[in-house]
Design an enzyme around this catalytic site. Structure first.
Site, mmCIF file in Angstrom:
data_model
loop_
_atom_site.group_PDB
_atom_site.id
_atom_site.type_symbol
_atom_site.label_atom_id
_atom_site.label_comp_id
_atom_site.label_asym_id
_atom_site.label_seq_id
_atom_site.Cartn_x
_atom_site.Cartn_y
_atom_site.Cartn_z
ATOM 1 N N HIS A 62 -14.402 -1.449 8.281
ATOM 2 C CA HIS A 62 -13.783 -1.402 6.959
ATOM 3 C C HIS A 62 -14.058 -2.654 6.138
ATOM 4 C CE1 HIS A 62 -11.814 2.026 8.718
ATOM 5 N NE2 HIS A 62 -11.319 1.243 9.653
ATOM 6 N N ARG B 123 -7.005 -8.461 -8.203
ATOM 7 C CA ARG B 123 -7.720 -9.738 -8.249
ATOM 8 C C ARG B 123 -9.187 -9.467 -8.551
ATOM 9 N NH1 ARG B 123 -10.479 -9.035 -3.526
ATOM 10 N NH2 ARG B 123 -9.361 -8.121 -1.768
ATOM 11 N N GLU C 14 -2.675 7.158 7.395
ATOM 12 C CA GLU C 14 -3.358 7.947 6.388
ATOM 13 C C GLU C 14 -4.420 8.782 7.085
ATOM 14 O OE1 GLU C 14 -3.803 6.278 2.069
ATOM 15 O OE2 GLU C 14 -5.639 5.848 3.186
ATOM 16 N N LYS D 240 0.821 -1.220 0.000
ATOM 17 C CA LYS D 240 0.000 0.000 0.000
ATOM 18 C C LYS D 240 0.851 1.265 0.000
ATOM 19 C CE LYS D 240 -3.818 -2.371 0.135
ATOM 20 N NZ LYS D 240 -3.265 -3.690 -0.137
#
Length: 669
Positions: A237, A302, A202, A118
């Protein structure tokens, strides 16, 4: 370009069955792999061949690359499809397939590596002109460096696993005092799920939508998108409801999303199916329609769990596209040839208990009937199968298509009403509440919708008297039948009978008295009408001004389950009067089967209400038990690494100023 002849599916459950469906249509032979407890699951039974990989733990079976490659070689498979989860975004696995001369149905190892990290993906997107959120993504940062950086990033912030996905290894931190505990938990969860405990920070957008774009690319320089999906309804999430197209976007915004996603795919020379995910901050109410902003989050290299909603609005088979591209063929269509029609919506049916903090559930599905008609069901289990605690708790996906968003939503509500599932806790009734919620129905979406509407977590109220009446009427219609519904034929009016029946329904014991077309429970007496449809296993009942529509399934002549609004309600007719009542032994009992991962205090420590005491992991997620009252931890009955069963006493705990109760129950984080 040789066509794939035999495909090994390196996954389990509903995605394995989904891939097999396309393979059967294309005449491709299939190979299933499975762990020991999965030996009798449908994906194993439906494959042309099957290979056991080992014990239940994924790290000893599904995640062992050498075993999967050996299975492919032994069965003569010329290609491997990884599904999603497990090895689907594992660089070493993609490389191992290449080295073994086996086609990997997915992107090349480099693309997986770049987007699977990430931190690296953030940097690449920023260099490519795709906006990213402020954050801290230095490679190999220590806990102290992350703590220092958190102040610079600002709160609220998100700790995110560098190798993460599916909500694993993620924690929202609202204040500096919460950071250390959240960081430790995120690292542990990331290490357990991905074998990598690196994290980045973040800035967290408190009000934003999760909008993602389905992209596809081939080895001939072509790259397209198949429109966007909205996945804003989430818990921890983890996506719960997905839909396409994303509601409320103008065409300019849709095109901007699509363009950015295709550019991201081209930047890494992508191949196959991928999803580029964005956080979208819509324009303020009454503001400029073009005032919304979006920020790159990650790219999943994916097929996604929610790919069916894209299939339903485009009419394309994305697995067929994957197999075609993996075989070296160009994309089946160019961008201008891809069109969308209507709207589609998907819910994820999980083995969990929403009314108990979404604790995972496991056990035998002793009754299961899927809805039919206008819904698509991608299921990993059938009646008689066991949901194992070692794996993700998703049981199935229900997907519906309609002429517009509201039509798809209503079809999905109808599908949940038609679902019959008993044997474990599940979230069908919760999903139905969300679909019926005014904010969701009005497309007032953001990633914190469930936080803003805690009433959606409350169990749906049901009139226990109506359950009791429905059960007595079903029995009265079939009192002489060994198979309680076998003798019924179509819709029948209420028989005129004089009866008195004791009933235990929804945990209550009631006495039902019926006098011709009246029924009395306690002081409440009213006219009663009843009808039953044996083909649909459904009934309708009216008692005075109250009414009930339900589905039913008999367990034996005196026990049945009524299904109302996606929820199962067991009913016993003429129950034993000395039915034993369960008494909690006190202390912190395991709310589900799982593995102890952390003890946060030591024997003798005093704790305050809300303090973390013990954490266990089940179905790939961590759950922390906290003290609900002040007290003292006397001792632990378990240690880190121990496997425990639901109900096991974990902590000897003495509550402060408690003379008669030596326990306190734990709460789920």
């Amino acid at each position: 370009m040789a066509k794939i002849k035999k495909l090994l599916i390196a996954n389990r459950g509903e995605i394995a069955r989904r891939i097999m469906r396309t393979c059967r249509q294309q005449g491709i032979a299939t190979v299933a792999v499975y762990s020991e407890p999965d030996a009798s699951l449908p994906h194993v039974m439906e494959a042309d061949q099957a290979v056991c990989l080992g014990p239940a733990a994924a790290r000893e079976s599904y995640l062992v690359i050498d075993k999967v490659i050996a299975a492919a070689k032994a069965t003569g498979a010329d290609a491997i499809h990884p599904g999603y989860g497990f090895l689907s975004e594992n660089t070493d696995f993609a490389a191992a397939c290449d080295q073994a001369g086996i086609i990997f149905v997915g992107p090349n190892a480099r693309a997986i590596e770049v987007m699977g990290d990430k931190a690296a993906a953030r940097k690449l997107m920023s260099q490519s002109g795709v906006p990213v959120l402020p954050g801290f993504d230095e490679e190999g940062a220590s806990d102290s460096e992350l703590t220092a950086a958190a102040t610079t990033v600002g709160f609220p912030l998100l700790i995110k696993a560098v190798a993460g996905g599916g909500g694993k290894g993620m924690r929202v931190v609202n204040a500096a005092g919460e950071f250390d505990e959240a960081l430790a938990a995120a690292r542990r969860e990331a290490a357990n799920a991905f074998g990598d405990d690196r994290v980045l920070l973040e800035r967290y957008l408190a009000t934003a939508r999760h909008v993602e774009v389905q992209v596809f690319a081939d080895n001939h320089g072509n790259a397209v998108h198949l429109f966007e999906r909205d996945c804003s309804v989430q818990r921890r999430h983890q996506k719960i409801i997905e839909e396409a197209p994303a509601p409320g976007l103008d065409e300019a915004t849709r095109n901007a999303f699509g363009h950015a996603a295709v550019q991201a795919a081209k930047a890494i020379d992508y191949r196959g199916a991928g999803t580029v995910e964005f956080l979208y901050s819509p324009p303020a109410a009454g503001g400029d329609a073009d005032g919304g902003q979006f920020f790159f989050m990650e790219m999943n290299t994916r097929l996604q769990v929610e790919h069916p909603v894209t299939e339903m609005i485009t009419g394309e088979d994305l697995v067929a596209w994957q197999l075609s591209v993996a075989a070296g063929e160009p994309l089946p269509k160019q961008q201008e040839q891809i069109t969308r029609h209507g709207a589609a919506m998907e819910v994820r049916l999980y083995a969990e208990n929403p009314e108990q903090g979404f604790l995972p559930s496991s056990g035998l599905l002793h009754h299961l009937r899927w809805p039919h008609g206008q819904s698509r069901v991608d299921a990993g289990y059938e009646q008689g199968d066991r949901v194992d605690e070692h794996y993700d708790p998703m049981i199935a996906k229900l997907i519906c298509h309609g002429s517009d968003r509201n039509a798809a939503r209503q079809q999905l509500i109808n599908a949940l009403d038609a679902l019959e599932l008993d044997g474990i806790h599940h979230n069908a009734a919760f999903l139905r509440r969300v679909l019926n919620d005014d904010a969701f129905a009005g497309a007032e979406l953001d990633t914190r919708l469930l936080e803003h509407r805690p009433q959606l977590m409350d169990a749906t109220a049901v009139n226990t008297e109506l359950l009791a009446l429905a059960a007595t009427r079903l029995q009265a219609e079939n009192v002489a039948s060994d198979s309680p519904w076998h003798s019924l034929n179509g819709w029948r009016p209420l028989n005129q009978r004089l009866r008195q029946t004791r009933v235990e329904a929804n945990g209550e014991q009631l006495t039902v008295r019926e006098d011709q077309q009246h029924a009395t429970i306690g002081e409440h007496s009213a006219p009663l009408s009843f009808s039953v449809n044996t083909t649909e296993h459904s009934l309708r009942l009216h008692w005075g001004t109250d009414s009930l529509a339900a589905r039913f399934a008999w367990q034996n002549a005196h026990r049945l389950t009524l299904f109302v609004g996606g929820q199962a309600y067991p009913v016993t007719l003429n129950p034993s009067r000395d039915t034993a009542q369960h008494d909690d032994a006190g202390g912190f009992s395991a709310p589900m089967s799982g593995t102890i991962v952390a003890l946060h205090v030591v024997p003798g420590d005093s704790v305050e209400a809300g303090d973390a005491v013990i954490t266990l992991e089940a179905m790939k997620m961590e759950h922390t038990l906290r003290a609900t009252v002040p007290g003292t931890v006397n001792n632990f009955t378990v240690a880190a690494g121990d496997s425990v069963s639901e109900g096991t006493l974990l902590v000897d705990f003495t509550a402060q100023d408690e003379d008669t109760d030596n326990g306190a129950t734990g709460g789920n984080q």
